[in-house]
Design a protein around this motif. Structure first.
Motif, PDB file in Angstrom:
ATOM      1  N   LYS A   1      10.339  -4.442   0.292  1.00 46.63           N
ATOM      2  CA  LYS A   1      11.312  -3.341   0.286  1.00 46.63           C
ATOM      3  C   LYS A   1      10.745  -2.168  -0.514  1.00 46.63           C
ATOM      4  N   ARG A   2       9.851  -1.442   0.105  1.00 45.39           N
ATOM      5  CA  ARG A   2       9.060  -0.416  -0.588  1.00 45.39           C
ATOM      6  C   ARG A   2       9.905   0.704  -1.193  1.00 45.39           C
TER       7      ARG A   2
ATOM      8  N   ALA B   1      10.127   1.490  -5.156  1.00 49.50           N
ATOM      9  CA  ALA B   1       9.764   2.794  -5.718  1.00 49.50           C
ATOM     10  C   ALA B   1      10.869   3.310  -6.631  1.00 49.50           C
ATOM     11  N   LYS B   2      12.116   3.177  -6.193  1.00 47.21           N
ATOM     12  CA  LYS B   2      13.255   3.615  -7.021  1.00 47.21           C
ATOM     13  C   LYS B   2      13.363   2.773  -8.288  1.00 47.21           C
ATOM     14  N   PHE B   3      13.160   1.459  -8.129  1.00 44.86           N
ATOM     15  CA  PHE B   3      13.215   0.545  -9.273  1.00 44.86           C
ATOM     16  C   PHE B   3      12.155   0.910 -10.308  1.00 44.86           C
ATOM     17  N   MET B   4      10.923   1.101  -9.855  1.00 44.50           N
ATOM     18  CA  MET B   4       9.823   1.410 -10.776  1.00 44.50           C
ATOM     19  C   MET B   4      10.064   2.747 -11.480  1.00 44.50           C
ATOM     20  N   ALA B   5      10.573   3.731 -10.763  1.00 41.39           N
ATOM     21  CA  ALA B   5      10.860   5.033 -11.366  1.00 41.39           C
ATOM     22  C   ALA B   5      11.991   4.906 -12.389  1.00 41.39           C
TER      23      ALA B   5
ATOM     24  N   VAL C   1       1.915  -4.337  -5.037  1.00 43.54           N
ATOM     25  CA  VAL C   1       1.364  -4.630  -3.711  1.00 43.54           C
ATOM     26  C   VAL C   1       2.364  -5.507  -2.964  1.00 43.54           C
ATOM     27  N   TYR C   2       2.163  -5.559  -1.649  1.00 44.46           N
ATOM     28  CA  TYR C   2       3.044  -6.332  -0.779  1.00 44.46           C
ATOM     29  C   TYR C   2       2.186  -7.283   0.043  1.00 44.46           C
ATOM     30  N   PRO C   3       2.668  -8.513   0.273  1.00 43.11           N
ATOM     31  CA  PRO C   3       1.888  -9.456   1.074  1.00 43.11           C
ATOM     32  C   PRO C   3       1.618  -8.898   2.469  1.00 43.11           C
ATOM     33  N   ASN C   4       0.384  -9.068   2.911  1.00 41.19           N
ATOM     34  CA  ASN C   4      -0.010  -8.652   4.259  1.00 41.19           C
ATOM     35  C   ASN C   4      -0.607  -9.840   5.023  1.00 41.19           C
ATOM     36  N   SER C   5      -0.406 -11.029   4.465  1.00 38.45           N
ATOM     37  CA  SER C   5      -0.810 -12.292   5.078  1.00 38.45           C
ATOM     38  C   SER C   5       0.042 -13.363   4.418  1.00 38.45           C
TER      39      SER C   5
END
Length: 195
Positions: free
Chosen positions: A124-125, A129-133, A142-146
């Protein structure tokens, strides 16, 4: 009698807040970490002879992608000590330990031999982003891509894995822990110099 009812209502309301508001639960858990609870056990013990275990050796394959869409692979990180924390924005223990991971990241962010990654497992990008800010965190996400190797993550959040320079598992913590201490820094530095 009225005072007792008010105190019951207040205690009940606090319990509900802690039960249903992840941020409130995270604040309570951060307080517990600050008093010394939830320290990671940085040495694996062989239960048969009570001796330290060697690292778990394997050739793990795991592909990730960062917030900008740049591919990150474990193969690309060989030769570096890799700290990976698996988390989600709705997970109170994950939220509670994030500031301690930020402290660790700040210690190693300029060290070319150490990579610290937070792996958000739901992808949930925008929410991340909102959480980190909101939390003022600058941790690499990073997000899993495999598929995630089962030895890294079995579904329990948070989970932290530290890989040695060869990509072998040197440490795993399932559950919340405080990573801001000198013991974690020393453990990573030792992995940097050990073969």
């Amino acid at each position: 009698m009225i005072k007792r009812n008010y105190s019951t209502i207040i205690v009940g309301a606090l319990a509900l807040v802690l039960l249903f508001v992840p941020e409130a639960k995270a604040m309570m858990q951060q307080g517990l970490m600050k008093i010394g609870l939830f320290q990671p056990k940085l040495e694996k013990i062989d239960s048969l002879n009570n001796q330290p275990k060697t690292v778990a050796e394997a050739n793990y394959k795991f592909d990730m992608v960062d917030a900008d869409g740049k591919a990150v692979s474990l193969d690309d990180l060989k030769g570096k000590v890799v700290f990976m924390n698996f988390w989600a924005t709705w997970c109170p223990p994950c939220i509670a330990e994030m500031p301690t991971i930020q402290v660790l990241y700040d210690k190693f962010k300029d060290d070319k031999d150490v990579v610290i990654l937070t792996v958000e497992v739901e992808g949930k990008r925008e929410k991340v982003a909102k959480f980190m800010a909101r939390k003022k965190l600058s941790l690499p996400v990073v997000y899993p891509n495999s598929d995630i190797p089962k030895d890294f993550f079995n579904g329990s959040l948070p989970t932290t894995v530290i890989l040695d320079k060869e990509g072998n598992i040197a440490h795993t913590t399932v559950g919340m822990a405080d990573y801001s201490g000198k013991d974690v820094e020393d453990f990573i530095n030792e992995l940097k110099i050990n073969k």
